[in-house]
Motif scaffolding. Structure first.
Motif, PDB file in Angstrom:
ATOM      1  N   GLU A 118     148.276 -39.621  28.453  1.00  0.00           N
ATOM      2  CA  GLU A 118     148.545 -40.232  27.160  1.00  0.00           C
ATOM      3  C   GLU A 118     147.486 -39.852  26.136  1.00  0.00           C
ATOM      4  OE1 GLU A 118     148.421 -41.638  30.039  1.00  0.00           O
ATOM      5  OE2 GLU A 118     150.159 -42.938  30.392  1.00  0.00           O
ATOM      6  N   ALA A 149     148.137 -36.248  24.981  1.00  0.00           N
ATOM      7  CA  ALA A 149     149.369 -36.232  24.171  1.00  0.00           C
ATOM      8  C   ALA A 149     149.100 -36.766  22.778  1.00  0.00           C
ATOM      9  CB  ALA A 149     150.449 -37.055  24.866  1.00  0.00           C
ATOM     10  N   ARG A 150     148.298 -37.832  22.676  1.00  0.00           N
ATOM     11  CA  ARG A 150     148.001 -38.414  21.367  1.00  0.00           C
ATOM     12  C   ARG A 150     147.210 -37.451  20.500  1.00  0.00           C
ATOM     13  NH1 ARG A 150     143.532 -40.856  19.778  1.00  0.00           N
ATOM     14  NH2 ARG A 150     142.804 -41.161  21.927  1.00  0.00           N
ATOM     15  N   SER A 208     149.416 -34.612  19.266  1.00  0.00           N
ATOM     16  CA  SER A 208     150.321 -35.109  18.224  1.00  0.00           C
ATOM     17  C   SER A 208     149.595 -35.302  16.907  1.00  0.00           C
ATOM     18  CB  SER A 208     150.958 -36.420  18.685  1.00  0.00           C
ATOM     19  OG  SER A 208     151.757 -36.982  17.677  1.00  0.00           O
ATOM     20  N   PRO A 220     152.402 -27.952  21.858  1.00  0.00           N
ATOM     21  CA  PRO A 220     151.727 -28.059  23.155  1.00  0.00           C
ATOM     22  C   PRO A 220     151.584 -26.726  23.876  1.00  0.00           C
ATOM     23  CG  PRO A 220     153.387 -29.772  22.900  1.00  0.00           C
ATOM     24  CD  PRO A 220     153.575 -28.838  21.761  1.00  0.00           C
ATOM     25  N   LEU A 254     153.919 -32.307  29.264  1.00  0.00           N
ATOM     26  CA  LEU A 254     153.605 -32.257  27.827  1.00  0.00           C
ATOM     27  C   LEU A 254     153.875 -30.873  27.261  1.00  0.00           C
ATOM     28  CD1 LEU A 254     150.175 -34.182  27.693  1.00  0.00           C
ATOM     29  CD2 LEU A 254     152.470 -35.080  27.210  1.00  0.00           C
TER      30      LEU A 254
END
Length: 712
Positions: free
Chosen positions: A562, A565-566, A569, A575, A604
């Motif tokens: 997570e 991924a954050r 983003s 990715p 991801l």
């Protein structure tokens, strides 16, 4: 005057004298009766105790005038006597009359004012002038005395009730150790069914009661000195042989001449409190996991050891131990396995030492040894070598055998310090020197180490400030394909300070790893690298991948997927332009958990890179079992590859294996064209090193992309 006249005169004078004497006796009796504190009486032996005579004291005693009682003119003495006492009074007086003896009886009367009084009546049956049997006597008010006696009786009753029903044990003993009295609570406390049984059986307190007979002598000495003992704690035997702890409060009892009569006092069972205190003391002084002395007790033991060494003139060695790779095992296998490892190491350390030595747990995976009574350093070295061997023996954790080394730092008293803080500090400095020398060894303290340690502490403090104030920057080292086209870049942390100048990564990265600062540092690198790559991806023809090395600490964080991924983003970066480099150390732990995290990262859309392949274990099963995209050959295998046959053979084998498994192969650390040509010929996919380019600041790297057109 004739003789006859003379005789008449003498007779008359004598008669006058007798009359005068009779009058004086009557006056005296009246005066006496009037002033007596009570009532004199004569009464009949009838049902009403009919009074024939009462003295003036009747008024004060009963509130009635004497004439009210004489011949029962107003009321009888039977009426005055309290109804509950009448039968008893009559029976006692009748018995005395029958035996022709004096009587004394106490009973209650009701006065004219309705007040109840206790009186004492004393008298005897006599015959009056007419030959009738009557009672003559005296009645006095004894209410105050009776109240005092009642108060004493009540007090004694209360004391007896307290004595018999108190929750505490109560006792009286002779000075030589025999029980005179005991209550039921004391009997139960010592395991007896009654006080009598305790007194009969426990005849020798000193030897039969106290676990340590010396306690009784201490008890007597305190009594002799102070006349009392307060909270005197002792361990004692119960009747069945079990042991309890008691607290005694007692004092000496002395006679009118000051002679010692006995001891008396109370006893409480404090076993539970004592156990709780011992538990608290153990928690305060011993490590709960290993049972070893903790930091608090270590300081005390070390102070004693310093005093001992000063007296005897021997060496005292303080050894600081830090387990190698413990954090990785603890993080990857879990805290249960980490705890098992610490307990086993503690056991091995205890077995290496003598009873005069101390092994303590300082905290985490750090242990401290206090080695006493060594007259030469050679014996200390022999012991340290044995300790290293013991720690290095394989340990089974989670069904697998592991080998855990240790780094040992040694400070000697008095050479390296003469007090506890100095010795601890210098042993810690020496331990870090052992780590810097490859771990699994021991180092003795030197002043040069102390200088290096101080510098390290200053660097750590400066790092913390730099992390808070955005003091780290990023450099990018290009990666090229076999045509020398730029296909990516590795993001590397750079740190320039006012006080230390430019600090090289091989200096600050180890400090960050040891202190945990690697986690916020890695986050900074990720954020800045992703932001830069996002800019490049928006320029046509310049979309390249960016590689960032993940610290094992960050990788094993349960929220790493997570987290990445954050950041991707937030940067707006595709990715597929991200490569995450991981070292093989993360594969040594929980393979199921590792596989789950890697799969999460793959989902991801990022590429996974195994960094530094060819060092450590380099198990080939890693390449097959885990979803790796890129294998990066360590620069140690690249150096000398152009003229060393063994190195060339290893590199050739790695490239061939990766080609078979369809993995991209990257060679790092290229320094000359010969290395590049050899690896390209063998089929290596990508290349990185100073031959291609040194790491460049972000803007310089962007300019290079534009100026070179992506070709180097």
């Amino acid at each position: 005057m004739s003789q006859r006249s003379s005789e008449k005169t003498s007779a008359a004078h004598l008669a006058n004298m007798n009359t005068a004497l009779s009058l004086d006796i009557s006056r005296v009796l009246d005066t006496l009766m009037a002033n007596l504190n009570g009532m004199a009486y004569r009464c009949r032996l009838d049902a009403q105790w009919t009074m024939r005579f009462v003295s003036q004291g009747c008024l004060d005693l009963t509130g009635y005038a004497p004439e009210a009682l004489v011949d029962n003119k107003r009321l009888s003495w039977e009426d005055i006597t309290l109804a509950d006492d009448r039968l008893r009074v009559r029976e006692e007086i009748s018995a005395a009359v029958a035996a022709n003896r004096h009587f004394a009886v106490e009973y209650r009367i009701l006065t004219c004012a309705g007040q109840e009084k206790w009186v004492l009546e004393r008298g005897m049956a006599v015959l009056d002038e007419c030959g009738e049997q009557v009672l003559e006597g005296f009645i006095e008010d004894v209410s105050e005395r009776r109240q005092a006696l009642d108060a004493v009786a009540n007090a004694e009753l209360r004391y007896r009730h307290i004595f018999e029903h108190a929750s505490e044990g109560i006792f009286q003993t002779t000075p030589d150790g025999h029980y005179l009295s005991a209550n039921m609570s004391l009997a139960r406390l010592y395991g007896y069914t009654s006080p009598e049984e305790l007194i009969a059986d426990l005849a020798d307190i000193e030897r039969r009661l106290y676990v340590d007979p010396v306690q009784r002598e201490k008890f007597r000495c305190l009594m002799d000195a102070h006349g009392e003992v307060v909270n005197f704690e002792s361990e004692v035997y119960r009747r069945d042989g079990s042991k309890i702890w008691i607290s005694e409060n007692a004092h000496s009892v002395r006679g009118l001449q000051g002679e010692l009569i006995c001891y008396e006092g109370t006893v409480q069972d404090i076993t539970e409190r004592r156990s709780y205190q011992e538990q608290l003391e153990r928690q305060a002084n011993f490590d709960q996991l290993t049972g070893l002395p903790n930091r608090n007790l270590l300081n005390d033991r070390l102070e004693q050891a310093i005093s001992r060494a000063a007296r005897r003139g021997y060496f005292l060695a303080l050894v600081f131990i830090d387990l190698d790779n413990f954090k990785f095992i603890n993080d990857s296998l879990g805290h249960v396995a980490g705890d098992e490892l610490l307990v086993e190491v503690a056991h091995r350390l205890r077995n290496c030492l003598r009873t005069v030595d101390t092994v303590a747990r300082q905290g985490g995976d750090e242990f401290v040894l206090v080695l006493n009574d060594h007259y030469q350093v050679a014996s200390i070295i022999s012991l340290l070598e044995r300790i290293l061997q013991e720690i290095s023996r394989s340990i089974t954790l989670m069904g697998r055998d592991w080998q855990v080394g240790a780094s040992l730092g040694v400070a000697l008293y008095p050479t390296d310090g003469e007090d506890t803080p100095t010795l601890l500090k210098h042993a810690d400095v020496a331990m870090y020197a052992a780590k810097a020398r490859g771990r699994n060894n021991f180092q003795f303290f030197t002043h040069e180490m102390n200088r290096i340690s101080d510098e390290r502490l200053r660097l750590e403090a400066a790092m913390r400030v730099a992390l808070e104030q955005d003091g780290f920057s990023i450099a990018f080292q290009p990666k090229v394909d076999h045509r020398r086209r730029i296909v990516g870049a590795e993001a590397l942390a750079r740190w320039h300070t006012k006080d230390f100048g430019t600090v090289p990564p091989d200096c600050f990265i180890p400090i960050a790893e040891e202190t945990g600062l690697i986690v916020p540092l890695t986050e900074i690198i990720l954020r800045k690298a992703f932001a830069a790559a996002s800019k490049w991806s928006q320029t046509p023809g310049h979309a390249i991948t960016v590689a960032v090395n993940l610290s094992p600490r960050l990788f094993l964080d349960g929220k790493i997927v997570e987290h990445v991924a954050r950041l991707i983003s937030e940067a707006g970066l595709p990715p597929e332009h991200v490569e995450l480099e991981i070292t093989e150390s993360i594969f040594l732990g929980d393979s199921g958990r590792t596989l789950s995290i890697l799969k999460g990262l793959k989902q991801l859309g990022v590429a996974l890179v195994m960094d530094d392949f060819g060092t450590g274990y380099s198990s080939l099963s890693y390449i097959r079992r885990f979803p790796l995209d890129i294998i990066k050959i360590d620069k140690s295998l690249v150096t000398g590859i152009e003229y060393e046959d063994d190195g060339a053979m290893i590199a050739r084998a790695i490239i061939s294996l990766c080609q078979s498994l369809r993995k991209t192969v990257v060679a790092e650390g290229l320094e000359n064209q010969a290395q590049f040509d050899f690896l390209r010929y063998q089929g290596c996919d990508e290349f990185q090193g100073y031959l291609i380019s040194k790491p460049l600041p972000e803007q310089e790297f962007a300019d290079l992309l534009i100026a070179s057109g992506g070709q180097l």
